[in-house]
Design a protein around this motif. Structure first.
Motif, PDB file in Angstrom:
ATOM      1  N   ASP A   1       0.816  -1.251  -0.241  1.00 15.03           N
ATOM      2  CA  ASP A   1      -0.131  -0.233   0.119  1.00 15.03           C
ATOM      3  C   ASP A   1       0.912   1.111   0.309  1.00 15.03           C
ATOM      4  OD1 ASP A   1       1.246  -0.047   2.966  1.00 15.03           O
ATOM      5  OD2 ASP A   1      -0.941  -0.334   3.257  1.00 15.03           O
ATOM      6  N   GLN A   4       2.820   2.104   2.733  1.00 13.09           N
ATOM      7  CA  GLN A   4       2.566   3.216   3.446  1.00 13.09           C
ATOM      8  C   GLN A   4       4.242   3.146   3.915  1.00 13.09           C
ATOM      9  OE1 GLN A   4      -0.445   0.934   5.899  1.00 13.09           O
ATOM     10  NE2 GLN A   4      -0.517   2.904   6.605  1.00 13.09           N
ATOM     11  N   ARG A  14       6.338   6.976   8.506  1.00 16.76           N
ATOM     12  CA  ARG A  14       5.212   5.487   7.764  1.00 16.76           C
ATOM     13  C   ARG A  14       3.980   6.366   6.674  1.00 16.76           C
ATOM     14  NH1 ARG A  14       1.589   0.755   8.796  1.00 16.76           N
ATOM     15  NH2 ARG A  14       2.005  -0.649   7.376  1.00 16.76           N
TER      16      ARG A  14
END
Ligand code: UDP
Ligand code: MG
Length: 312
Positions: free
Chosen positions: A96, A98, A197
Motif C-alpha cells: 500500500d 505506507q 510511515r
C-alpha cells in the motif's frame, strides 16, 4: 543467475495501488541493485489484483508471481514470498506504499556494510488513527515485558534480511508465525532505520480491530509462556488467601465460640474460585489449541501457481 535483491510484497485486494507500487519501485530497485526481482504474492485477492499482477509478470521478466490457493493471511503470505525469493538480500514491504520505497536504498546500504537484518522503525504514523497508534504502542510494550526476546519498538514487517538470516528463519517451522518476533529471536547483526510511515496510497486497511486482537493474542501466546505462569501464580495466591481465611474462621470459633453467618462469604468464595478456575482452564486451553495446530504439521500455505522470474 540469481538476483542480488528480492522484494517480497504480499497482496490482498490491492488493485488500487499495484500499478503505482510498481511504478515507484522500479527506479528504486534499479538504483539499489544490478539484478533484482519483485516477488508478488497474491493472498487470495477477490478483486482485480491477480490480473494486474499477471500483466506485470508478463511485461517484466524480473517479476515473480506466487498465487496462493486462498487467503492465508499477511504473515503466511510474506512467508511464502520469502521462501521463494532467490536474492542475496530480501526486502519485505506492504503493497500500500505506507512503507516508502526509497527506504530500500538505505536498507541495502546497511546490508552492504554487513548487517543481516535491517528493519524499518516508524517515527511517525501519518493518518493512522489515534486508536491504532495507541494499541500498537501498548502491544509492543506488553509483549516485551512478557517475553525474553526484545522486539524493537514501532517496527512492522518492512525489513531487509540477508540470505543467511533468511535461511535461519526458514528453519523455524512454526505455524503461529509472528514474523517480526521470530526475526528478533534470530540474532545476527540487526539495525533499524527510522522512516515516516505514510498514509495508505489507496484502498482500505485489511486489519480490522478483530484481526488485530487475534494477531496480538497469537503473538503473545506463541512468544511467551508467562500467561501460563499467571495461572499458577493466581492459584498460589488464592490458596494462601484461602488458608488465611480458614485460620481466621477457626480462631473465631475457638476464641468466641461462634462462626460468622456465612451465606454471602460462601457464595463469594465459590464464585471467585469458580471463575479463577475457568480463567486458568481458558489460558491452558489457548496453549493446548495451539499445540494441536502445530502438531498437525500441515503445510503453512498452498501455492496454486508459481511463475518464477528470469534474471540474465
Ligand atoms: N495482506 C495480505 N493478506 C491479508 C491481509 C493483508 O497479504 O490477509 C497484505 C496487504 O495487501 C498489504 C499488507 O498485507 O500489502 C498489509 O496490510 P494492510 O496495509 O491492510 O495493514 P496495515 O498497514 O493497515 O496494518
Ligand atoms: Mg498498510
Amino acid at each position: 543467475m540469481t538476483p542480488e535483491l528480492s522484494v517480497v510484497v504480499p497482496v490482498f485486494n490491492e488493485e488500487a495501488v499495484l500499478p503505482e507500487l510498481y511504478r515507484q519501485l522500479v527506479p528504486v530497485l534499479d538504483e539499489a541493485a544490478a539484478r533484482w526481482e519483485l516477488v508478488l504474492v497474491n493472498d487470495g485477492s477477490r478483486d482485480g489484483s491477480l490480473a494486474i499482477m499477471q500483466s506485470l509478470r508478463d511485461e517484466d521478466e524480473r517479476v515473480t508471481l506466487i498465487n496462493l490457493s486462498r487467503n492465508f493471511g499477511h504473515q503466511l503470505a510474506i512467508t511464502a514470498g520469502m521462501e521463494h525469493a532467490l536474492g542475496d538480500a530480501v526486502v519485505v514491504m506492504d503493497a500500500d506504499l505506507q512503507d516508502p520505497p526509497e527506504v530500500i536504498l538505505e536498507m541495502v546500504a546497511r546490508w552492504r556494510e554487513g548487517f543481516d537484518v535491517v528493519y524499518g522503525v516508524r517515527s511517525e504514523r501519518e493518518a493512522e488513527t489515534l486508536f491504532k497508534r495507541f494499541t500498537a504502542a501498548a502491544f509492543y510494550r506488553v509483549l516485551n515485558a512478557l517475553t525474553p526476546v526484545q522486539i524493537p519498538l514501532d517496527t512492522g514487517d518492512f525489513r531487509l534480511m540477508s540470505r543467511r538470516a533468511l535461511d535461519a528463519l526458514s528453519r523455524m517451522p512454526e505455524r503461529a508465525r509472528f514474523v517480526r518476533g521470530m526475526v528478533a529471536w534470530l540474532g545476527f547483526r540487526q539495525t533499524g532505520i527510522t522512516f515516516k510511515r505514510r498514509a495508505r496510497f489507496a484502498g482500505r486497511t485489511k486489519y480490522p480491530v478483530s484481526k488485530m486482537v487475534g494477531f496480538a493474542a497469537d503473538s503473545l501466546i506463541s512468544f511467551s509462556t508467562v500467561p501460563l505462569r499467571i495461572a499458577s501464580t493466581l492459584g498460589f495466591v488464592m490458596s494462601v488467601g484461602a488458608l488465611g481465611y480458614f485460620g481466621y474462621a477457626a480462631s473465631m470459633k475457638i476464641m468466641y465460640g461462634h462462626t460468622a453467618p456465612g451465606w454471602a462469604s460462601l457464595i463469594a468464595v465459590i464464585v471467585l474460585l469458580g471463575s479463577a478456575q475457568l480463567l486458568c482452564l481458558g489460558i491452558i486451553g489457548e496453549y493446548v489449541g495451539r499445540i494441536y495446530e502445530e502438531v498437525k504439521a500441515r503445510p503453512l500455505f498452498v501455492v496454486e501457481r508459481l511463475e518464477q522470474g528470469a534474471h540474465e
